[in-house]
Design a protein around this motif. Structure first.
Motif, PDB file in Angstrom:
ATOM      1  N   ILE A  68     -20.450  77.130  -8.807  1.00 39.98           N
ATOM      2  CA  ILE A  68     -21.626  76.207  -8.683  1.00 39.98           C
ATOM      3  C   ILE A  68     -21.723  75.084  -9.522  1.00 39.98           C
ATOM      4  O   ILE A  68     -22.130  75.458 -10.723  1.00 39.98           O
ATOM      5  CB  ILE A  68     -22.856  77.194  -8.331  1.00 39.98           C
ATOM      6  N   THR A  69     -21.269  73.879  -9.312  1.00 44.24           N
ATOM      7  CA  THR A  69     -21.231  73.033 -10.198  1.00 44.24           C
ATOM      8  C   THR A  69     -22.132  71.758  -9.842  1.00 44.24           C
ATOM      9  O   THR A  69     -22.123  71.497  -8.823  1.00 44.24           O
ATOM     10  CB  THR A  69     -19.782  72.399 -10.427  1.00 44.24           C
ATOM     11  N   VAL A  70     -22.714  71.154 -10.914  1.00 44.67           N
ATOM     12  CA  VAL A  70     -23.583  70.306 -10.766  1.00 44.67           C
ATOM     13  C   VAL A  70     -22.974  68.850 -10.522  1.00 44.67           C
ATOM     14  O   VAL A  70     -21.824  68.808 -10.896  1.00 44.67           O
ATOM     15  CB  VAL A  70     -24.802  69.875 -11.796  1.00 44.67           C
ATOM     16  N   CYS A  71     -23.344  67.890  -9.714  1.00 39.43           N
ATOM     17  CA  CYS A  71     -22.847  66.732  -9.669  1.00 39.43           C
ATOM     18  C   CYS A  71     -23.109  65.665 -10.689  1.00 39.43           C
ATOM     19  O   CYS A  71     -22.504  64.606 -10.707  1.00 39.43           O
ATOM     20  CB  CYS A  71     -23.609  65.966  -8.266  1.00 39.43           C
ATOM     21  N   ASP A  72     -24.080  66.041 -11.451  1.00 41.04           N
ATOM     22  CA  ASP A  72     -24.297  65.037 -12.604  1.00 41.04           C
ATOM     23  C   ASP A  72     -24.826  65.678 -13.595  1.00 41.04           C
ATOM     24  O   ASP A  72     -25.885  66.830 -13.334  1.00 41.04           O
ATOM     25  CB  ASP A  72     -25.495  64.139 -11.817  1.00 41.04           C
ATOM     26  N   MET A  73     -24.725  65.523 -14.748  1.00 42.31           N
ATOM     27  CA  MET A  73     -25.008  66.439 -16.077  1.00 42.31           C
ATOM     28  C   MET A  73     -26.435  66.523 -16.227  1.00 42.31           C
ATOM     29  O   MET A  73     -26.895  67.293 -17.019  1.00 42.31           O
ATOM     30  CB  MET A  73     -24.400  65.766 -17.298  1.00 42.31           C
ATOM     31  N   ALA A  74     -27.172  65.682 -15.522  1.00 42.36           N
ATOM     32  CA  ALA A  74     -28.604  65.665 -15.596  1.00 42.36           C
ATOM     33  C   ALA A  74     -29.367  66.746 -15.020  1.00 42.36           C
ATOM     34  O   ALA A  74     -30.412  67.256 -15.484  1.00 42.36           O
ATOM     35  CB  ALA A  74     -29.371  64.295 -14.791  1.00 42.36           C
ATOM     36  N   ASP A  75     -28.738  67.438 -14.234  1.00 42.76           N
ATOM     37  CA  ASP A  75     -28.989  68.893 -13.484  1.00 42.76           C
ATOM     38  C   ASP A  75     -28.540  69.831 -14.318  1.00 42.76           C
ATOM     39  O   ASP A  75     -28.403  71.052 -13.588  1.00 42.76           O
ATOM     40  CB  ASP A  75     -28.561  68.767 -12.048  1.00 42.76           C
ATOM     41  N   LEU A  76     -27.922  69.864 -15.753  1.00 43.06           N
ATOM     42  CA  LEU A  76     -27.384  70.812 -16.265  1.00 43.06           C
ATOM     43  C   LEU A  76     -28.028  72.120 -16.213  1.00 43.06           C
ATOM     44  O   LEU A  76     -27.259  73.206 -16.522  1.00 43.06           O
ATOM     45  CB  LEU A  76     -26.913  70.460 -17.452  1.00 43.06           C
ATOM     46  N   TRP A  77     -29.410  72.173 -15.896  1.00 45.31           N
ATOM     47  CA  TRP A  77     -30.204  73.536 -16.070  1.00 45.31           C
ATOM     48  C   TRP A  77     -29.702  74.423 -14.946  1.00 45.31           C
ATOM     49  O   TRP A  77     -29.660  75.663 -15.246  1.00 45.31           O
ATOM     50  CB  TRP A  77     -31.618  73.224 -15.702  1.00 45.31           C
ATOM     51  N   THR A 110     -27.135  69.670  -6.615  1.00 47.42           N
ATOM     52  CA  THR A 110     -28.056  69.070  -7.131  1.00 47.42           C
ATOM     53  C   THR A 110     -29.191  69.953  -7.371  1.00 47.42           C
ATOM     54  O   THR A 110     -29.321  70.715  -6.186  1.00 47.42           O
ATOM     55  CB  THR A 110     -28.668  67.818  -6.408  1.00 47.42           C
ATOM     56  N   THR A 111     -30.195  69.591  -7.848  1.00 48.81           N
ATOM     57  CA  THR A 111     -31.390  70.161  -8.068  1.00 48.81           C
ATOM     58  C   THR A 111     -32.160  70.350  -6.627  1.00 48.81           C
ATOM     59  O   THR A 111     -32.785  71.318  -6.136  1.00 48.81           O
ATOM     60  CB  THR A 111     -32.399  69.747  -9.144  1.00 48.81           C
ATOM     61  N   SER A 112     -32.089  69.091  -6.023  1.00 43.50           N
ATOM     62  CA  SER A 112     -32.729  69.257  -4.685  1.00 43.50           C
ATOM     63  C   SER A 112     -31.959  70.237  -3.712  1.00 43.50           C
ATOM     64  O   SER A 112     -32.759  70.701  -2.799  1.00 43.50           O
ATOM     65  CB  SER A 112     -32.502  67.874  -3.979  1.00 43.50           C
ATOM     66  N   ASP A 113     -30.716  70.229  -3.781  1.00 46.00           N
ATOM     67  CA  ASP A 113     -30.180  71.379  -3.131  1.00 46.00           C
ATOM     68  C   ASP A 113     -30.712  72.734  -3.172  1.00 46.00           C
ATOM     69  O   ASP A 113     -30.903  73.229  -2.057  1.00 46.00           O
ATOM     70  CB  ASP A 113     -28.530  71.436  -3.106  1.00 46.00           C
ATOM     71  N   PHE A 114     -31.157  73.111  -4.360  1.00 50.17           N
ATOM     72  CA  PHE A 114     -31.834  74.465  -4.623  1.00 50.17           C
ATOM     73  C   PHE A 114     -32.976  74.205  -4.068  1.00 50.17           C
ATOM     74  O   PHE A 114     -33.535  75.297  -3.605  1.00 50.17           O
ATOM     75  CB  PHE A 114     -31.506  74.695  -6.092  1.00 50.17           C
TER      76      PHE A 114
END
Ligand SMILES: [Zn+2]
Length: 513
Positions: free
Chosen positions: A297-306, A400-404
């Motif tokens: 599960i990998t983020v699309c943008d490092m801004a969501d690295l949490w 992305t965070t929104s997906d979660f």
């Protein structure tokens, strides 16, 4: 120029010279054109020299370099769906890591007179040592890594060792290949005088051999210490579904730095000791969690690295809980709380190459966000099903965070956006202001509200108050509320304190606005 193509395959054919800390070779970048284009952009650290860029018709391609960007003219217009390759031949001395794995680069040490070397580049990007489309959202479908190194040493990389051959009296070549997509910051190599051993693993998904590569001096210690890896994988397979890379194997490789989640070839450099107070080695527990959270599960943008670091940190607490260790889940979560600095929002701005792993909140506050979610949902069946579904249903694309958040809302049938807004998008920790009010000899009141300067309107996090040994659940809002209770001779009252909430006793609550 970066969104017009989608990378399918990287083929790295490299010679690495530990003595001079240098690299040379050719990288093939095979890609599909997504929108018609005549040019593409790759990245490579500006201090590395490009000797030639060619295409699969053996034509030399013109290019210009701007800082780390390489703009390549493809000689003709390609339509969507076209698949082609460019080949970049380069050499040089990549940066040396200042503080690996966070401040990355080549990491070069010696062990018993032999080179002991690796690379770390999560924050810096893989372009510090090889040319690629250096963006987290574009994973290749697979990668082949061929490393030519001084004879007598061994090279470990991602995936399976498919060939090992002597090149000449001085050099040997090791060719590794993955069967899966890989994050480019996880593509790696390790060079050393390695000893290899295996340990058996069995779970409901099947039986496998786990692979370990360590320096000769640590072989006996490692055989014992790495037994815990089987427990770790078993717990995570229960929680998050089958280990994602069995065809590539599970490898733990001794590295000249503390650790890194290099896919199917995890870097381990934590001294073969469990942590003080704990019955496990957190590097093993944390980095193995990344095989699901970060690598699959990998983020699309490092801004969501949490989503990589917060989930991996929270997984440590879940591992402890499932193993029933004495320093339990609550202890781990309480530990996270002390590392929350609240200086910056956990999620940064997207689309601007934002990355903030400096203050650690993507780890600790990310983990506490998941704990707070569990605590608020207050139903472990639903909560663990959300984690399982996120791990098993979202691996084909970046997330992305929104997906979660959307998954949580769908699975619970409620809107949890405000909880995420509070913990991930606001800098400050929520602050509960409260006071105790004298009502009469026999009765007292607990008055409370969120401090709306720090806390979202309508932020709903249940908290617990213990009064006369009775547990009372309360949910604060931005308006003053009160709970009354009878006083007796043993009257005592306190608020449970594992949540990331600042508790401020304010005797004059009415003026606290
Ligand atoms: Zn991590």
């Amino acid at each position: 120029m970066r969104s017009c193509f989608d990378v399918r395959f990287y083929d790295l054919d490299l010679e690495i010279k530990p003595k001079s800390k240098s690299i040379s070779g050719t990288v093939e970048i095979k890609f599909e054109v997504v929108t018609p284009t005549k040019r593409i952009q790759l990245e490579l650290a500006s201090e590395l020299v490009i000797h030639k860029i060619g295409d699969d018709h053996n034509r030399e391609l013109n290019f210009v370099r701007r800082s780390k960007a390489i703009i390549i003219d493809l000689n003709e217009m390609y339509e969507s769906g076209a698949i082609l390759s460019v080949f970049v031949t380069y050499s040089g001395k990549p940066q040396i890591a200042k503080n690996p794995p966070w401040k990355g680069g080549f990491v070069c040490k010696n062990s018993n007179g032999n080179p002991f070397m690796g690379v770390a580049c999560e924050d810096d990007g893989a372009s510090i040592w090889w040319p690629l489309k250096d963006h987290i959202s574009d994973k290749p479908d697979s990668v082949r890594i061929a490393c030519t190194i001084p004879k007598g040493l061994f090279c470990v990389s991602n995936g399976k060792l498919i060939e090992q051959k002597i090149i000449n009296d001085d050099c040997e070549k090791f060719i590794w290949q993955t069967s899966y997509p890989v994050n480019t910051y996880n593509i790696t190599f390790y060079i050393g005088d390695y000893r290899h051993f295996q340990l058996p693993y069995k779970s409901k998904y099947g039986e496998h051999q786990l692979d370990f590569y360590v320096l000769p001096k640590n072989l006996e210690k490692a055989k014992n210490h790495f037994k815990q890896c089987a427990d770790v994988i078993r717990v995570y397979e229960e929680l998050f579904g089958e280990y994602p890379w069995w065809k590539d194997g599970y490898k733990m490789v001794e590295s000249p730095f503390a650790g890194m989640e290099h896919q199917s070839a995890i870097a381990y450099g934590n001294g073969f000791k469990n942590n003080k107070w704990l019955q496990f080695d957190y590097i093993i527990v944390h980095e193995t969690a990344h095989e699901w959270w970060g690598n699959k599960i990998t983020v699309c943008d490092m801004a969501d690295l949490w989503i990589h670091e917060g989930f991996a940190t929270y997984s440590e607490a879940l591992f402890v809980e499932k193993m029933g260790y004495s320093y339990g889940y609550g202890g781990m979560i309480y530990g996270n709380r002390f590392y929350c600095k609240n200086k910056m929002p956990v999620v940064g701005p997207s689309g601007v190459s934002y990355i903030n792993s400096d203050d650690g909140d993507i780890y600790s506050k990310g983990s506490m966000t998941l704990h707070s979610l569990r605590y608020t949902i207050d139903n472990d069946t639903i909560f663990f099903n959300i984690l399982y579904r996120f791990a098993t249903e979202y691996g084909d694309n970046c997330v992305t965070t929104s997906d979660f958040v959307n998954l949580v809302n769908e699975a619970t049938g409620e809107d949890y956006s405000r909880l995420f807004n509070q913990f991930l998008y606001r800098r400050e920790a929520p602050e509960l202001v409260y006071r105790f009010k004298y009502i009469s000899e026999k009765e007292s009141a607990f008055m409370f509200k969120w401090n709306d300067k720090n806390t979202n309107d309508d932020f709903k996090l249940p908290l617990y108050l213990y009064a006369n040994n009775e547990k009372i659940k309360f949910v604060a809002s931005n308006k003053i509320q009160e709970i009354r209770f009878q006083k007796n001779s043993k009257f005592s009252v306190f608020i449970e304190g594992k949540q990331l909430v600042i508790l401020t006793l304010n005797p004059d609550l009415k003026s606290a606005r």
